[in-house]
Design a protein around this motif. Structure first.
Motif, mmCIF file in Angstrom:
data_model
loop_
_atom_site.group_PDB
_atom_site.id
_atom_site.type_symbol
_atom_site.label_atom_id
_atom_site.label_comp_id
_atom_site.label_asym_id
_atom_site.label_seq_id
_atom_site.Cartn_x
_atom_site.Cartn_y
_atom_site.Cartn_z
ATOM 1 N N GLN A 1 13.595 2.008 -7.837
ATOM 2 C CA GLN A 1 14.635 2.836 -7.235
ATOM 3 C C GLN A 1 14.536 4.252 -7.792
ATOM 4 N N VAL A 2 14.438 5.200 -6.902
ATOM 5 C CA VAL A 2 14.319 6.596 -7.312
ATOM 6 C C VAL A 2 15.700 7.155 -7.627
ATOM 7 N N GLN A 3 15.793 7.849 -8.751
ATOM 8 C CA GLN A 3 17.026 8.532 -9.120
ATOM 9 C C GLN A 3 16.723 9.954 -9.550
ATOM 10 N N LEU A 4 17.504 10.879 -9.037
ATOM 11 C CA LEU A 4 17.475 12.277 -9.476
ATOM 12 C C LEU A 4 18.874 12.606 -9.967
ATOM 13 N N VAL A 5 18.968 13.050 -11.218
ATOM 14 C CA VAL A 5 20.273 13.295 -11.819
ATOM 15 C C VAL A 5 20.328 14.723 -12.335
ATOM 16 N N ALA A 25 13.655 9.629 -12.168
ATOM 17 C CA ALA A 25 13.213 8.297 -12.567
ATOM 18 C C ALA A 25 12.811 7.525 -11.319
ATOM 19 N N GLY A 26 11.871 6.590 -11.509
ATOM 20 C CA GLY A 26 11.490 5.716 -10.410
ATOM 21 C C GLY A 26 10.419 6.264 -9.491
ATOM 22 N N LEU A 27 9.802 7.387 -9.870
ATOM 23 C CA LEU A 27 8.700 7.934 -9.074
ATOM 24 C C LEU A 27 7.670 8.548 -10.007
ATOM 25 N N SER A 28 6.449 8.683 -9.500
ATOM 26 C CA SER A 28 5.400 9.341 -10.284
ATOM 27 C C SER A 28 5.652 10.841 -10.213
ATOM 28 N N PHE A 29 6.433 11.311 -11.147
ATOM 29 C CA PHE A 29 7.006 12.653 -11.072
ATOM 30 C C PHE A 29 5.950 13.717 -10.864
ATOM 31 N N ASP A 30 4.798 13.596 -11.519
ATOM 32 C CA ASP A 30 3.794 14.649 -11.436
ATOM 33 C C ASP A 30 3.028 14.649 -10.114
ATOM 34 N N SER A 31 3.427 13.791 -9.188
ATOM 35 C CA SER A 31 2.843 13.783 -7.850
ATOM 36 C C SER A 31 3.770 14.381 -6.808
ATOM 37 N N TRP A 32 4.967 14.765 -7.231
ATOM 38 C CA TRP A 32 5.991 15.195 -6.285
ATOM 39 C C TRP A 32 6.359 16.655 -6.490
ATOM 40 N N ALA A 33 6.386 17.414 -5.417
ATOM 41 C CA ALA A 33 6.965 18.742 -5.472
ATOM 42 C C ALA A 33 8.481 18.607 -5.569
ATOM 43 N N MET A 34 9.093 19.574 -6.237
ATOM 44 C CA MET A 34 10.535 19.521 -6.459
ATOM 45 C C MET A 34 11.184 20.810 -5.968
ATOM 46 N N ALA A 35 12.451 20.707 -5.652
ATOM 47 C CA ALA A 35 13.166 21.879 -5.157
ATOM 48 C C ALA A 35 14.622 21.830 -5.592
ATOM 49 N N PHE A 95 21.754 20.990 -5.733
ATOM 50 C CA PHE A 95 21.084 19.706 -5.619
ATOM 51 C C PHE A 95 19.600 19.862 -5.941
ATOM 52 N N CYS A 96 19.040 18.877 -6.620
ATOM 53 C CA CYS A 96 17.585 18.842 -6.704
ATOM 54 C C CYS A 96 17.067 17.824 -5.693
ATOM 55 N N ALA A 97 15.816 18.023 -5.302
ATOM 56 C CA ALA A 97 15.214 17.179 -4.280
ATOM 57 C C ALA A 97 13.720 17.035 -4.549
ATOM 58 N N ALA A 98 13.158 15.936 -4.071
ATOM 59 C CA ALA A 98 11.745 15.634 -4.291
ATOM 60 C C ALA A 98 11.046 15.353 -2.966
ATOM 61 N N HIS A 115 12.418 13.924 0.446
ATOM 62 C CA HIS A 115 12.644 12.490 0.602
ATOM 63 C C HIS A 115 13.783 11.974 -0.259
ATOM 64 N N TYR A 116 13.951 12.565 -1.418
ATOM 65 C CA TYR A 116 14.968 12.072 -2.349
ATOM 66 C C TYR A 116 15.838 13.232 -2.829
ATOM 67 N N TRP A 117 17.116 12.905 -3.061
ATOM 68 C CA TRP A 117 18.102 13.913 -3.448
ATOM 69 C C TRP A 117 18.946 13.426 -4.607
ATOM 70 N N GLY A 118 19.366 14.371 -5.440
ATOM 71 C CA GLY A 118 20.347 14.070 -6.460
ATOM 72 C C GLY A 118 21.751 14.164 -5.901
ATOM 73 N N GLN A 119 22.716 13.922 -6.766
ATOM 74 C CA GLN A 119 24.119 13.903 -6.328
ATOM 75 C C GLN A 119 24.769 15.278 -6.388
ATOM 76 N N GLY A 120 24.117 16.209 -7.063
ATOM 77 C CA GLY A 120 24.613 17.581 -7.123
ATOM 78 C C GLY A 120 25.393 17.886 -8.390
ATOM 79 N N THR A 121 25.397 19.161 -8.731
ATOM 80 C CA THR A 121 26.190 19.650 -9.861
ATOM 81 C C THR A 121 26.842 20.963 -9.441
ATOM 82 N N GLN A 122 28.120 21.102 -9.781
ATOM 83 C CA GLN A 122 28.889 22.268 -9.338
ATOM 84 C C GLN A 122 28.615 23.467 -10.240
ATOM 85 N N VAL A 123 28.343 24.585 -9.617
ATOM 86 C CA VAL A 123 28.225 25.863 -10.322
ATOM 87 C C VAL A 123 29.288 26.792 -9.751
ATOM 88 N N THR A 124 30.138 27.306 -10.631
ATOM 89 C CA THR A 124 31.190 28.227 -10.223
ATOM 90 C C THR A 124 31.047 29.517 -11.015
#
Length: 127
Positions: A1-5, A25-35, A95-98, A115-124
């Protein structure tokens, strides 16, 4: 299970800095572009920045160019967003995404590329 936190969000004054982290977690991180994307309630989610799987290539939205820096540590399965000179208009949920894809900016800035997304973090950003 992929998790982005995501972590590191919070309240900061205009002109201040924050560093966001996204642990994968849950993915071969060095194979994925991130945003990083951000979204204000009632508005379309917008791309902030993306980085290639090996960290050699990155790009930024014009609104954050020169102020934000994306980086990654593949040994720690983590991507970062250093945000400097923050403005009130940077206020959003971040949000981060992979994605396993890689292409032109027009593709990498689209949220449906990811393909995958985190739950987000608030910036104010407010005084």
């Amino acid at each position: 299970q992929v998790q982005l936190v995501e972590s590191g969000g919070g309240l900061v004054q205009p002109g201040g800095s924050l560093r966001l982290s996204c642990a994968a977690a849950g993915l071969s991180f060095d194979s994925w572009a991130m945003a990083w994307f951000r979204q204000v309630p009632g508005k379309v989610r917008e791309a902030v920045s993306y980085i290639s799987s090996n960290g050699d290539s990155s790009n930024y939205a014009d609104s954050v160019k020169g102020r934000f820096t994306i980086s990654r540590d593949n040994a720690k399965n983590t991507v970062y967003l250093q945000m400097n000179s923050l403005k009130p208009e940077d206020t959003a949920v971040y949000f981060c995404a992979a994605t396993f894809s890689w292409g032109f900016p027009g593709t990498m800035f689209r949220d449906d590329t990811y393909h995958y997304w985190g739950q987000g973090t608030q910036v104010t950003v407010s005084s």
